[in-house]
Design a protein around this motif. Structure first.
Motif, PDB file in Angstrom:
ATOM      1  N   GLU A  78     -46.546  23.003  28.374  1.00 20.19           N
ATOM      2  CA  GLU A  78     -46.854  24.423  28.246  1.00 20.19           C
ATOM      3  C   GLU A  78     -45.659  25.224  27.747  1.00 20.19           C
ATOM      4  O   GLU A  78     -45.824  26.234  27.052  1.00 20.19           O
ATOM      5  CB  GLU A  78     -47.334  24.968  29.586  1.00 20.19           C
ATOM      6  CG  GLU A  78     -48.171  26.217  29.492  1.00 20.19           C
ATOM      7  CD  GLU A  78     -49.018  26.420  30.726  1.00 20.19           C
ATOM      8  OE1 GLU A  78     -50.186  26.800  30.578  1.00 20.19           O
ATOM      9  OE2 GLU A  78     -48.518  26.182  31.846  1.00 20.19           O
ATOM     10  N   ASN A  79     -44.459  24.775  28.061  1.00 18.69           N
ATOM     11  CA  ASN A  79     -43.256  25.484  27.615  1.00 18.69           C
ATOM     12  C   ASN A  79     -42.960  25.252  26.144  1.00 18.69           C
ATOM     13  O   ASN A  79     -42.154  25.958  25.542  1.00 18.69           O
ATOM     14  CB  ASN A  79     -42.050  25.060  28.462  1.00 18.69           C
ATOM     15  CG  ASN A  79     -42.099  25.636  29.863  1.00 18.69           C
ATOM     16  OD1 ASN A  79     -42.782  26.637  30.103  1.00 18.69           O
ATOM     17  ND2 ASN A  79     -41.403  25.001  30.785  1.00 18.69           N
ATOM     18  N   GLY A  80     -43.599  24.255  25.533  1.00 18.78           N
ATOM     19  CA  GLY A  80     -43.419  24.003  24.115  1.00 18.78           C
ATOM     20  C   GLY A  80     -42.130  23.255  23.810  1.00 18.78           C
ATOM     21  O   GLY A  80     -41.381  22.841  24.706  1.00 18.78           O
ATOM     22  N   THR A  99     -41.680  23.182  10.692  1.00 16.33           N
ATOM     23  CA  THR A  99     -41.047  24.141  11.594  1.00 16.33           C
ATOM     24  C   THR A  99     -40.848  23.500  12.959  1.00 16.33           C
ATOM     25  O   THR A  99     -41.679  22.733  13.441  1.00 16.33           O
ATOM     26  CB  THR A  99     -41.874  25.429  11.746  1.00 16.33           C
ATOM     27  OG1 THR A  99     -43.094  25.146  12.434  1.00 16.33           O
ATOM     28  CG2 THR A  99     -42.191  26.044  10.393  1.00 16.33           C
ATOM     29  N   ALA A 100     -39.730  23.831  13.580  1.00  8.82           N
ATOM     30  CA  ALA A 100     -39.395  23.302  14.902  1.00  8.82           C
ATOM     31  C   ALA A 100     -38.204  24.071  15.437  1.00  8.82           C
ATOM     32  O   ALA A 100     -37.501  24.759  14.682  1.00  8.82           O
ATOM     33  CB  ALA A 100     -39.058  21.811  14.814  1.00  8.82           C
ATOM     34  N   SER A 101     -37.972  23.955  16.728  1.00 14.19           N
ATOM     35  CA  SER A 101     -36.752  24.539  17.289  1.00 14.19           C
ATOM     36  C   SER A 101     -35.553  23.784  16.727  1.00 14.19           C
ATOM     37  O   SER A 101     -35.655  22.619  16.318  1.00 14.19           O
ATOM     38  CB  SER A 101     -36.774  24.452  18.818  1.00 14.19           C
ATOM     39  OG  SER A 101     -36.984  23.121  19.237  1.00 14.19           O
ATOM     40  N   GLU A 102     -34.413  24.439  16.708  1.00 18.94           N
ATOM     41  CA  GLU A 102     -33.257  23.883  16.004  1.00 18.94           C
ATOM     42  C   GLU A 102     -32.814  22.537  16.563  1.00 18.94           C
ATOM     43  O   GLU A 102     -32.320  21.684  15.814  1.00 18.94           O
ATOM     44  CB  GLU A 102     -32.092  24.880  16.044  1.00 18.94           C
ATOM     45  CG  GLU A 102     -30.994  24.541  15.065  1.00 18.94           C
ATOM     46  CD  GLU A 102     -30.041  25.703  14.828  1.00 18.94           C
ATOM     47  OE1 GLU A 102     -28.999  25.456  14.185  1.00 18.94           O
ATOM     48  OE2 GLU A 102     -30.327  26.823  15.267  1.00 18.94           O
ATOM     49  N   ALA A 108     -44.983  23.468  13.822  1.00 23.55           N
ATOM     50  CA  ALA A 108     -44.816  22.690  15.059  1.00 23.55           C
ATOM     51  C   ALA A 108     -44.775  21.206  14.725  1.00 23.55           C
ATOM     52  O   ALA A 108     -45.500  20.391  15.286  1.00 23.55           O
ATOM     53  CB  ALA A 108     -45.914  22.996  16.070  1.00 23.55           C
ATOM     54  N   ALA A 109     -43.884  20.856  13.821  1.00 23.98           N
ATOM     55  CA  ALA A 109     -43.856  19.505  13.261  1.00 23.98           C
ATOM     56  C   ALA A 109     -43.242  18.468  14.188  1.00 23.98           C
ATOM     57  O   ALA A 109     -43.383  17.270  13.937  1.00 23.98           O
ATOM     58  CB  ALA A 109     -43.096  19.517  11.933  1.00 23.98           C
ATOM     59  N   ALA A 110     -42.559  18.878  15.248  1.00 20.99           N
ATOM     60  CA  ALA A 110     -41.899  17.899  16.123  1.00 20.99           C
ATOM     61  C   ALA A 110     -42.770  17.447  17.276  1.00 20.99           C
ATOM     62  O   ALA A 110     -42.408  16.518  17.995  1.00 20.99           O
ATOM     63  CB  ALA A 110     -40.591  18.475  16.660  1.00 20.99           C
ATOM     64  N   GLY A 111     -43.928  18.091  17.480  1.00 18.65           N
ATOM     65  CA  GLY A 111     -44.826  17.691  18.557  1.00 18.65           C
ATOM     66  C   GLY A 111     -45.569  16.415  18.227  1.00 18.65           C
ATOM     67  O   GLY A 111     -45.299  15.745  17.220  1.00 18.65           O
ATOM     68  N   GLY A 112     -46.543  16.073  19.073  1.00 15.12           N
ATOM     69  CA  GLY A 112     -47.254  14.817  18.885  1.00 15.12           C
ATOM     70  C   GLY A 112     -48.020  14.746  17.586  1.00 15.12           C
ATOM     71  O   GLY A 112     -47.828  13.821  16.781  1.00 15.12           O
ATOM     72  N   ILE A 161     -49.889  25.437  15.931  1.00 19.51           N
ATOM     73  CA  ILE A 161     -49.331  26.294  16.977  1.00 19.51           C
ATOM     74  C   ILE A 161     -49.967  27.672  17.057  1.00 19.51           C
ATOM     75  O   ILE A 161     -49.994  28.300  18.108  1.00 19.51           O
ATOM     76  CB  ILE A 161     -47.796  26.419  16.790  1.00 19.51           C
ATOM     77  CG1 ILE A 161     -47.142  27.017  18.021  1.00 19.51           C
ATOM     78  CG2 ILE A 161     -47.464  27.228  15.535  1.00 19.51           C
ATOM     79  CD1 ILE A 161     -45.623  26.951  17.998  1.00 19.51           C
ATOM     80  N   GLY A 162     -50.485  28.195  15.936  1.00 22.78           N
ATOM     81  CA  GLY A 162     -51.068  29.539  15.930  1.00 22.78           C
ATOM     82  C   GLY A 162     -50.016  30.619  15.737  1.00 22.78           C
ATOM     83  O   GLY A 162     -48.863  30.358  15.402  1.00 22.78           O
TER      84      GLY A 162
END
Length: 304
Positions: free
Chosen positions: A292-294, A175-178, A152-156, A217-218
């Motif tokens: 919440e939607n990520g 990792t992140a969405s494309e 989850a590298a693109a989050g805060g 992210i878990g």
């Protein structure tokens, strides 16, 4: 009377509602801060849903918000008159479930002065995410030559962790969405997607192995990390307590005022970036839906 956002029962974002409160009086060593921005974090959504109800019972109406930036408008007793935190000072800091508010009383010892070059929105989203990223990398011993996998590298937290890890001399896989892959490349990370085949994709990016993993992210992140790294002291999670108990990975993160000061200095000079998506305080429900939607890029911040 100032407004705060709180909930009277656990549930979906729609349980959030505005409440009027008496203006707090700052106690000894405290400042009354008019809040301009408050970060929205995944833990806020978990608290709202009641995920921690067994271990942390709510005191309804339950407030939310663990980070903020604002202007000092009053001081309580025992605050040094010649200190950096004075009436009119622009500050940022951490709180515990209370920052979704127009005003708030906080301990001055945990405040950092906001430089003029740091926008209010970024300042409001930096304290919790920044301190978590900084302390996590320190606890995992990230250094030159390490290959670190950040889930989850693109989050805060991920955004800041990527930048700090690169600065420490590590090679970063994130990792992140494309749709966030170009963003991660710009931060200096090698991006890959979540989902089936993650282990093979990481092997392809790091054929000589991965040294460290930071899970934000878990889920599959822990299983992948365990398959890649033998030393469980170098696998850290901020979210998966079950993995800590069952697999012996490390619970990482936490607050560090010196770390926050360093991050603020980096932000002031442009060495640290944190994209922000803003919502007014009155739209806290919409902000929670987004978080919440990520797949958030950077931070979601409430503006007041």
């Amino acid at each position: 009377m100032p407004t705060v956002i709180a909930l009277t029962r656990f549930g979906p974002p729609e349980v959030l509602r505005p409440f009027k409160i008496e203006t707090p009086r700052p106690g000894p060593g405290q400042a009354l801060v008019r809040i301009h921005a408050a970060g929205v974090n995944p833990v806020d959504c978990k608290l709202r849903r009641g995920d921690f109800a067994d271990s942390r019972p709510a005191n309804f109406p339950q407030r939310l918000g663990n980070e903020f930036a604002g202007t000092v408008i009053a001081l309580g007793p025992d605050v040094p008159a010649d200190g950096a935190v004075a009436v009119g000072a622009h500050v940022l800091g951490s709180a515990t479930a209370q920052a979704y508010a127009e005003v708030m009383a906080v301990d001055t010892a945990g405040l950092v002065v906001k430089p003029p070059s740091v926008p209010w929105e970024m300042a409001g989203g930096l304290p919790a995410a920044g301190q978590t990223a900084h302390t996590a990398l320190s606890q995992l011993g990230v250094g030159p030559g390490d290959v670190i996998l950040i889930h989850a590298a693109a989050g805060g937290v991920g955004t800041i962790a990527v930048q700090l890890a690169r600065e420490l001399g590590a090679r970063v896989i994130g990792t992140a969405s494309e749709n966030n892959h170009d963003y991660l490349r710009d931060l200096g990370a090698l991006p890959t997607t979540y989902g089936p085949g993650l282990l093979d994709r990481v092997h392809a990016l790091a054929p000589d192995g991965v040294d460290v993993a930071l899970d934000l992210i878990g889920g599959e992140a822990i299983a992948t990390s365990l398959a890649l790294i033998n030393d469980r002291r170098r696998i850290g999670t901020t979210v998966d307590q079950r993995a800590v108990e069952e697999h012996g990975v490390r619970r990482v993160g936490g607050r560090s005022l010196p770390a926050l000061r360093q991050l603020v200095d980096k932000a002031a000079t442009g060495q640290l970036i944190l994209p922000v998506r803003t919502f007014p305080l009155s739209q806290a429900i919409a902000a929670h839906r987004i978080v919440e939607n990520g797949h958030v890029r950077g931070k979601v911040v409430l503006t007041i």
